[in-house]
Design an enzyme around this catalytic site. Structure first.
Site, PDB file in Angstrom:
ATOM      1  N   ASP A 195     -12.027 -50.592  93.196  1.00  0.00           N
ATOM      2  CA  ASP A 195     -12.847 -49.432  92.815  1.00  0.00           C
ATOM      3  C   ASP A 195     -14.324 -49.763  93.023  1.00  0.00           C
ATOM      4  O   ASP A 195     -15.172 -49.441  92.191  1.00  0.00           O
ATOM      5  CB  ASP A 195     -12.577 -49.046  91.358  1.00  0.00           C
ATOM      6  CG  ASP A 195     -13.162 -47.685  91.006  1.00  0.00           C
ATOM      7  OD1 ASP A 195     -13.440 -46.902  91.928  1.00  0.00           O
ATOM      8  OD2 ASP A 195     -13.372 -47.407  89.812  1.00  0.00           O
TER       9      ASP A 195
ATOM     10  N   ASP B 205     -16.810 -54.289  86.367  1.00  0.00           N
ATOM     11  CA  ASP B 205     -15.593 -53.480  86.240  1.00  0.00           C
ATOM     12  C   ASP B 205     -14.515 -53.968  87.202  1.00  0.00           C
ATOM     13  O   ASP B 205     -14.115 -53.280  88.148  1.00  0.00           O
ATOM     14  CB  ASP B 205     -15.901 -52.001  86.490  1.00  0.00           C
ATOM     15  CG  ASP B 205     -14.749 -51.105  86.049  1.00  0.00           C
ATOM     16  OD1 ASP B 205     -13.839 -51.606  85.376  1.00  0.00           O
ATOM     17  OD2 ASP B 205     -14.772 -49.906  86.385  1.00  0.00           O
TER      18      ASP B 205
END
Length: 555
Positions: free
Chosen positions: A293, A310
């Site tokens: 991502d 993340d």
């Protein structure tokens, strides 16, 4: 049949006529107790002088066996008890429901005009992660002096919220608290299915267990990135759904902005692009991870460098969907930097640079190799311009073709192993012709380049087996022996050997019927069938053959 009798106390009772079931019901005590109650109510009971007031006479009531009142038994609520014990730390997290003033205006998702506003959505977002169990974990961290106080929310996301906190030494740290009550990010099967670390599955019906595994996974991924030297937040500790890590910001507590919100000078974008591509390559080969991502939303601009955050959904490089995630990450990077005028590699070339094992030549490092690739890509884009008749405008048709090729490459199927190759025979033929560049998976699987290509005029050494005759010698090779063309050429004269190497090529048909032509196969089968029919005409019947065999044995 029943009969009536008297007990020893003179009270009637009912007795059965049968001795097998002898029941004696004595009501004497009940009768005397009832008579005492009646006497007390009517005032005919004999009183007893009170020990406190000798002038008063008290009539005692008979003893009554009252049923005990059922005390409701409640299960002990450990969570409530722990909250009561640890309530002394409540003031340390009093401001956790409010946006963090120092960093919310630059790192909060959404326009900065209302990033600090307090409304229902902010409170609801905080409630998704701050349930009683999470508060207990925070209180215990405060009790262990891991953190001193927790401030407001720095950023929110679909899977977790990030809070600012201080240690007892006034060091800034970040708390990533994963959501457990209302899970917005439910599409986790794409990142979990097929990964070795989740080979035993995970609890889909228990959100708390699933989120705990997710937090532990991000902790391990961050450790891999730190050990490889990739800029990222430093992991400190993980407890259930709370991940403690280093805070990316200045000394005063201002959070570093995301790449999307950062004010980056235009001259700094090209080196930042090169730095990010090198980090993605290092992440693939050293950490054995694919982010999954990666975009301008998950990259922080801190200290003049790009920090990757993340990584909870990052997968192993051998994941079934790793190439799909990698191509998506590359597309996001290319699209972002192209908006600022950076000359990028392109989707296909960047994918090859990241996944290829050896891109560094002698006397080079990976940074120099990447600059060389960028130079080659830029030269190819400028090599095919087409002139437009109006206003002498130069329009590059290569940009359109490159975009078309990237869109095809983004949707192409890339096998990870030889077992996943769709048509192996076709690809082997392409490889033998020397068109190795047309194989999209040549670098990912690691095919040997150009060593198997047959060039024109090339003579391969051939082995003579025992059933193959030598045209020149006229004889057969002895049983169990074999000679090669190189040995025969060595035994000849040098001039003849050189002539045979240059001019003579002996095309030998392969043994067996595996490489036989279709028409030749039909003819061979037809001949075999005809031969079998001829044999059946002169065949002796089985019964007759058996009779002759017996008669011959008798004589």
């Amino acid at each position: 049949m029943m009969k009536i009798g008297r007990s020893q106390n003179g009270v009637s009772c009912i007795l059965p006529h049968d001795d097998r079931c002898l029941i004696i019901l004595d009501f004497t005590k009940q009768y005397n107790r009832l008579r005492q109650h009646v006497a007390v109510r009517t005032g005919n009971a004999q009183g007893i002088t009170s020990s406190i007031n000798h002038a008063a006479v008290v009539a005692p009531l008979p003893a009554v066996n009252k049923p005990r009142s059922a005390v409701p038994v409640h299960a002990k609520d450990k969570t409530a008890d722990q909250l009561a014990v640890l309530s002394k730390y409540s003031s340390r997290i009093a401001r956790i429901d409010q946006p963090y003033v120092m960093g919310a205006s630059v790192n909060r998702k959404g326009p900065s005009s209302y990033a600090n506003a307090k409304d229902k959505s902010d409170r609801a977002t905080s409630e998704q992660v701050l349930d009683p169990r999470t508060r207990i974990i925070l209180f215990k961290m405060i009790g262990r002096e891991l953190i001193q106080e927790v401030n407001g929310c720095v950023s929110t996301g679909k899977e977790a919220n990030v809070y600012h906190a201080l240690t007892p030494t006034s060091t800034h740290i970040a708390l990533k608290i994963y959501k457990t009550s209302i899970l917005v990010f439910k599409d986790r099967d794409r990142y979990v299915t097929g990964e070795y670390r989740f080979r035993r599955g995970y609890s889909r019906r228990n959100p708390r267990k699933m989120v705990r595994l997710w937090a532990e996974k991000e902790m391990r991924n961050l450790k891999r990135l730190v050990s490889a030297g990739i800029p990222c937040p430093e992991p400190i500790e993980v407890r259930e759904n709370i991940l403690v890590m280093g805070f990316l910001g200045d000394e005063e507590g201002w959070a570093s902005p995301r790449l999307k919100d950062a004010n980056v000078p235009s001259a700094l974008y090209p080196p930042l692009y090169e730095e990010l591509i090198l980090n993605v390559r290092k992440m693939y080969h050293t950490c054995k991870l694919v982010h999954g991502d990666l975009s301008e939303y998950n990259i922080l601009f801190h200290g003049g460098h790009l920090f990757i955050i993340d990584v909870s959904q990052s997968v192993e490089h051998d994941h079934p969907s790793a190439f799909d995630f990698l191509r998506s990450d590359i597309k996001n990077i290319e699209d972002f930097f192209e908006r600022f005028g950076v000359k990028c590699l392109g989707l296909r070339r960047c994918f090859d640079f990241i996944t290829k094992m050896h891109v560094v030549e002698e006397g080079q490092d990976e940074g120099s190799a990447l600059k060389h690739w960028l130079t080659v890509a830029n030269d190819e884009q400028q090599s095919s311009p087409s002139m437009d008749g109006r206003d002498n405008k130069i329009t590059s048709s290569s940009n359109t073709s490159a975009t078309h090729e990237d869109s095809i490459f983004l949707q192409s199927y890339i096998p990870r192993t030889l077992n996943e190759v769709y048509d192996a025979e076709r690809d082997v033929e392409v490889l033998m012709k020397g068109d190795r560049k047309n194989l999209i998976y040549a670098e990912t699987i690691g095919l040997i380049p150009t060593s198997g290509v047959i060039q024109e005029g090339e003579v391969r050494p051939h082995v003579h087996f025992k059933d193959e005759g030598s045209l020149e010698g006229g004889g057969l090779v002895g049983e169990g022996e074999y000679t090669s063309d190189s040995e025969e050429e060595g035994s000849e004269e040098p001039e003849a050997a050189e002539a045979s190497e240059k001019d003579v090529f002996d095309p030998r048909t392969p043994r067996g019927h595996r490489h036989e032509d279709r028409e030749a196969k039909k003819e061979r089968k037809k001949a075999v069938k005809t031969e079998a029919q001829e044999k059946r005409k002169t065949k002796i019947p089985k019964a007759e053959k058996k009779r002759k065999t017996k008669s011959s044995r008798g004589h």
